[in-house]
Design a protein around this motif. Structure first.
Motif, PDB file in Angstrom:
ATOM      1  N   ALA B   7       1.145  -5.277 -10.938  1.00 46.73           N
ATOM      2  CA  ALA B   7       2.341  -4.867  -9.802  1.00 46.73           C
ATOM      3  C   ALA B   7       2.326  -5.896  -8.724  1.00 46.73           C
ATOM      4  O   ALA B   7       3.294  -6.716  -8.402  1.00 46.73           O
ATOM      5  CB  ALA B   7       2.458  -3.435  -9.158  1.00 46.73           C
ATOM      6  N   SER B  11       4.993  -8.895  -7.803  1.00 43.27           N
ATOM      7  CA  SER B  11       5.695  -8.841  -6.588  1.00 43.27           C
ATOM      8  C   SER B  11       5.758 -10.141  -5.916  1.00 43.27           C
ATOM      9  O   SER B  11       6.724 -10.419  -5.136  1.00 43.27           O
ATOM     10  CB  SER B  11       5.047  -8.045  -5.500  1.00 43.27           C
ATOM     11  OG  SER B  11       3.545  -8.667  -4.955  1.00 43.27           O
ATOM     12  N   THR B  14      10.238 -14.043  -7.687  1.00 47.06           N
ATOM     13  CA  THR B  14      11.764 -13.707  -7.095  1.00 47.06           C
ATOM     14  C   THR B  14      12.256 -14.403  -8.052  1.00 47.06           C
ATOM     15  O   THR B  14      12.190 -15.287  -8.775  1.00 47.06           O
ATOM     16  CB  THR B  14      11.734 -14.139  -5.665  1.00 47.06           C
ATOM     17  OG1 THR B  14      11.544 -15.532  -5.790  1.00 47.06           O
ATOM     18  CG2 THR B  14      10.950 -13.721  -4.571  1.00 47.06           C
ATOM     19  N   ASP B  15      13.640 -13.724  -8.069  1.00 48.80           N
ATOM     20  CA  ASP B  15      14.719 -14.645  -8.824  1.00 48.80           C
ATOM     21  C   ASP B  15      15.042 -15.981  -8.560  1.00 48.80           C
ATOM     22  O   ASP B  15      14.794 -16.459  -7.219  1.00 48.80           O
ATOM     23  CB  ASP B  15      16.015 -13.883  -8.467  1.00 48.80           C
ATOM     24  CG  ASP B  15      16.311 -12.844  -9.080  1.00 48.80           C
ATOM     25  OD1 ASP B  15      17.405 -11.840  -8.953  1.00 48.80           O
ATOM     26  OD2 ASP B  15      15.757 -12.363 -10.259  1.00 48.80           O
ATOM     27  N   ALA B  35       8.033  -8.611 -14.059  1.00 49.86           N
ATOM     28  CA  ALA B  35       8.912  -9.110 -12.970  1.00 49.86           C
ATOM     29  C   ALA B  35      10.329  -9.161 -13.624  1.00 49.86           C
ATOM     30  O   ALA B  35      11.200  -8.934 -13.009  1.00 49.86           O
ATOM     31  CB  ALA B  35       8.357 -10.140 -12.105  1.00 49.86           C
ATOM     32  N   THR B  38      12.158  -6.135 -14.402  1.00 51.64           N
ATOM     33  CA  THR B  38      12.358  -5.098 -13.293  1.00 51.64           C
ATOM     34  C   THR B  38      12.900  -5.896 -11.875  1.00 51.64           C
ATOM     35  O   THR B  38      14.056  -5.984 -11.677  1.00 51.64           O
ATOM     36  CB  THR B  38      11.132  -4.268 -13.046  1.00 51.64           C
ATOM     37  OG1 THR B  38      10.131  -4.880 -12.330  1.00 51.64           O
ATOM     38  CG2 THR B  38      10.992  -3.222 -14.066  1.00 51.64           C
ATOM     39  N   THR B  39      12.063  -6.551 -11.294  1.00 47.52           N
ATOM     40  CA  THR B  39      12.209  -6.744  -9.921  1.00 47.52           C
ATOM     41  C   THR B  39      12.963  -8.326  -9.900  1.00 47.52           C
ATOM     42  O   THR B  39      13.718  -8.783  -8.831  1.00 47.52           O
ATOM     43  CB  THR B  39      11.204  -6.814  -8.971  1.00 47.52           C
ATOM     44  OG1 THR B  39      10.032  -7.578  -9.717  1.00 47.52           O
ATOM     45  CG2 THR B  39      10.868  -5.380  -8.648  1.00 47.52           C
ATOM     46  N   ALA B  40      12.655  -9.054 -10.797  1.00 48.83           N
ATOM     47  CA  ALA B  40      13.068 -10.652 -10.675  1.00 48.83           C
ATOM     48  C   ALA B  40      13.608 -10.844 -12.111  1.00 48.83           C
ATOM     49  O   ALA B  40      13.146 -11.687 -12.795  1.00 48.83           O
ATOM     50  CB  ALA B  40      11.816 -11.356 -10.283  1.00 48.83           C
ATOM     51  N   PRO B 219       2.632   0.047  -9.220  1.00 48.42           N
ATOM     52  CA  PRO B 219       4.015   0.010  -9.866  1.00 48.42           C
ATOM     53  C   PRO B 219       4.988   1.256  -9.577  1.00 48.42           C
ATOM     54  O   PRO B 219       4.360   2.453  -9.523  1.00 48.42           O
ATOM     55  CB  PRO B 219       3.653  -0.100 -11.439  1.00 48.42           C
ATOM     56  CG  PRO B 219       2.272   0.402 -11.712  1.00 48.42           C
ATOM     57  CD  PRO B 219       1.776   0.297 -10.265  1.00 48.42           C
ATOM     58  N   ASP B 220       6.235   1.255  -9.460  1.00 49.07           N
ATOM     59  CA  ASP B 220       7.120   2.221  -9.163  1.00 49.07           C
ATOM     60  C   ASP B 220       7.494   3.076 -10.431  1.00 49.07           C
ATOM     61  O   ASP B 220       6.977   2.370 -11.514  1.00 49.07           O
ATOM     62  CB  ASP B 220       8.163   2.110  -8.248  1.00 49.07           C
ATOM     63  CG  ASP B 220       9.078   1.135  -8.771  1.00 49.07           C
ATOM     64  OD1 ASP B 220       9.907   0.219  -8.045  1.00 49.07           O
ATOM     65  OD2 ASP B 220       9.257   0.948 -10.133  1.00 49.07           O
ATOM     66  N   GLN B 223       8.851   0.430 -12.754  1.00 49.74           N
ATOM     67  CA  GLN B 223       7.832  -0.491 -13.484  1.00 49.74           C
ATOM     68  C   GLN B 223       7.013   0.310 -14.170  1.00 49.74           C
ATOM     69  O   GLN B 223       6.461  -0.464 -15.356  1.00 49.74           O
ATOM     70  CB  GLN B 223       7.217  -0.993 -12.185  1.00 49.74           C
ATOM     71  CG  GLN B 223       7.999  -2.115 -11.149  1.00 49.74           C
ATOM     72  CD  GLN B 223       7.112  -2.537 -10.148  1.00 49.74           C
ATOM     73  OE1 GLN B 223       6.543  -1.797  -9.577  1.00 49.74           O
ATOM     74  NE2 GLN B 223       7.140  -3.830  -9.708  1.00 49.74           N
TER      75      GLN B 223
END
Lengths: 216, 240
Positions: B7, B11, B14-15, B35, B38-40, B219-220, B223
């Motif tokens: 995780a 982090s 990024t996109d 990534a 989930t986040t990107a 991880p949340d 994730q």
């Protein structure tokens, strides 16, 4: 360009020759050609393996290497034991390169210039420990750049997917630096998994560079 | 601590990032896949030469042939080198033998007794890529010395007056996330259950320790679900 038998490979690789091996890591390594050289008593080879694996291990184990130039050698399972031993013993001589620097040295040989600059950091230890690399001011900007001396390759040993009837080489997947080696080496020997009946379409290593073909 | 590391590595993506991860590094590949899942989702991932693989971790680790038909194409190895030189790749994860507080990397050797694969592209990429994140599965003093035994890759650099590349910006370990900044190394966060003192004791170079040291978030829930989907058998924990 002609098809030869495995037993004729040795005649194309003199003792002490600079021999570059195509492929990357464990991908498309010309193991049959290397075994043929070992079986026929080749000696004192100056080996260039851009990214080596079982090819380098085979040659080191057979004791046919005088000097090894590489940007890295590893097996799928991890460290390469003969390579590791050679570097610890200091024999045979192992000269470490970065990929960018070794590519520049090969390309310089291909283009017929004495050296080529590369983007390898002048502060990398690779530069300090490699006699084929120097740091010099760029003639136009004065900026310090790493410069790679041309390698004069005698032989390139490649392993390719197929050869077409004209001797053009087809490579499926990542070509690595095989195209560069084909342009740089004086003699190019390729082992081929297949012989095509028809002229190959698409990207090939031109027959212009190819001297001998071996059925794999 | 594997999932905390995965995780943490994720982090950094990024996109818009184009991330290079090696093939033989399950942790890094897992972080890239996580990534993008989930986040990107707008980041691009290069797994070896495979672009944006739509596959689980096991398939990605099986090599390029396993990904046939499940990628946005392949980038030959030489092209990835060109990408690095043109900053078309914006981030790379690296697992060195050693890294020091100035961001110097060692993937070559320590003294005369231990050898590693060699220079690879480590001599090239730190001065080329905007960001590198190093990771170490085990945070130990010999991997984080005051000064690396051999400088395979030197941190940061610039070409002409066009841009500054940061080189190594962070080190992610099982115990902590360290930020590598021009002023020096800083303890950015500690893994759950780890104290700042432990991290400092096991780090060979000076670390600035802020008054309040955050805990590296694992991880949340989203994730965790993604990791279960991407790597149900836990291959990500098999990093050497």
């Amino acid at each position: 360009m002609k098809w030869i038998g495995r037993e004729e490979v040795r005649s194309l690789v003199p003792d002490g020759a600079w021999v570059a091996i195509g492929g990357i890591g464990s991908d498309r390594k010309p193991m049959g050609l290397l075994q043929a050289l070992v079986d026929a008593g080749a000696r004192d080879l100056r080996v260039v393996a851009f990214l080596g694996g079982v090819d380098v291990e085979l040659l080191l184990a057979a004791g046919v290497v005088a000097e090894l130039h590489t940007a890295g050698v590893a097996l799928d399972s991890g460290l390469a034991p003969h390579y590791r031993q050679a570097r610890q013993d200091g024999a045979p001589l192992v000269i470490g390169w970065s990929e960018g620097a070794l590519l520049a040295a090969i390309e310089a040989g291909a283009r017929g210039v004495p050296s080529l600059p590369c983007t390898t950091s002048p502060r990398s230890g690779v530069v300090a420990t490699n006699p084929h690399l120097r740091v010099a001011p760029d003639p136009f900007t004065g900026a310090e750049v790493t410069v790679a001396r041309a390698l004069a390759l005698d032989v390139a040993l490649l392993h390719v997917t197929a050869a077409d009837p004209d001797g053009n080489l087809v490579v499926d997947g990542d070509p690595g630096v095989d195209g560069e080696l084909a342009r740089a080496a004086r003699t190019v020997v390729a082992s081929c998994e297949a012989r095509l009946d028809q002229r190959a379409a698409g990207a090939v290593i031109s027959r212009i560079w190819v001297d001998a073909l071996v059925q794999a | 601590m594997t999932d905390v590391m995965v995780a943490a590595l994720a982090s950094f993506i990024t996109d818009g990032d184009v991330v290079g991860v090696g093939l033989g590094t399950p942790l890094a590949v897992a972080a890239g896949l996580l990534a993008r899942a989930t986040t990107a989702p707008g980041a691009h991932l290069l797994v070896g030469g495979a672009v944006d693989p739509d596959a689980d971790l096991a398939t990605c680790l099986a090599g390029p042939e396993a990904l046939a038909g499940r990628t946005a194409g392949y980038v030959p190895h030489l092209d990835t080198m060109d990408m690095a030189e043109r900053q078309a790749m914006t981030l790379q994860f690296l697992r060195p033998a050693q890294v020091d507080g100035a961001g110097n990397l060692n993937t070559s050797r320590v003294g005369t007794t231990v050898r590693f694969p060699g220079g690879l592209a480590t001599g090239d990429v730190p001065a080329l890529l905007p960001r590198l994140v190093a990771f170490l599965p085990r945070h130990e003093p010999r991997a984080l010395p005051e000064r690396v035994a051999y400088v395979t890759g030197a941190g940061g650099g610039w070409r002409g007056d066009a841009h500054v590349t940061r080189g190594v910006v962070a080190v992610v370990t099982d115990l902590a996330v360290l930020a590598i900044e021009p002023e020096g190394a800083r303890l950015a966060s500690v893994s759950p259950g780890v104290t700042a003192d432990e991290v400092v004791a096991r780090t060979g170079f000076a670390l600035e320790v802020p008054a309040e040291v955050p805990v590296t978030p694992g991880p949340d829930a989203a994730q965790r679900a993604a990791l279960d989907r991407l790597d149900p058998t836990g291959l990500r924990g098999l990093a050497s």
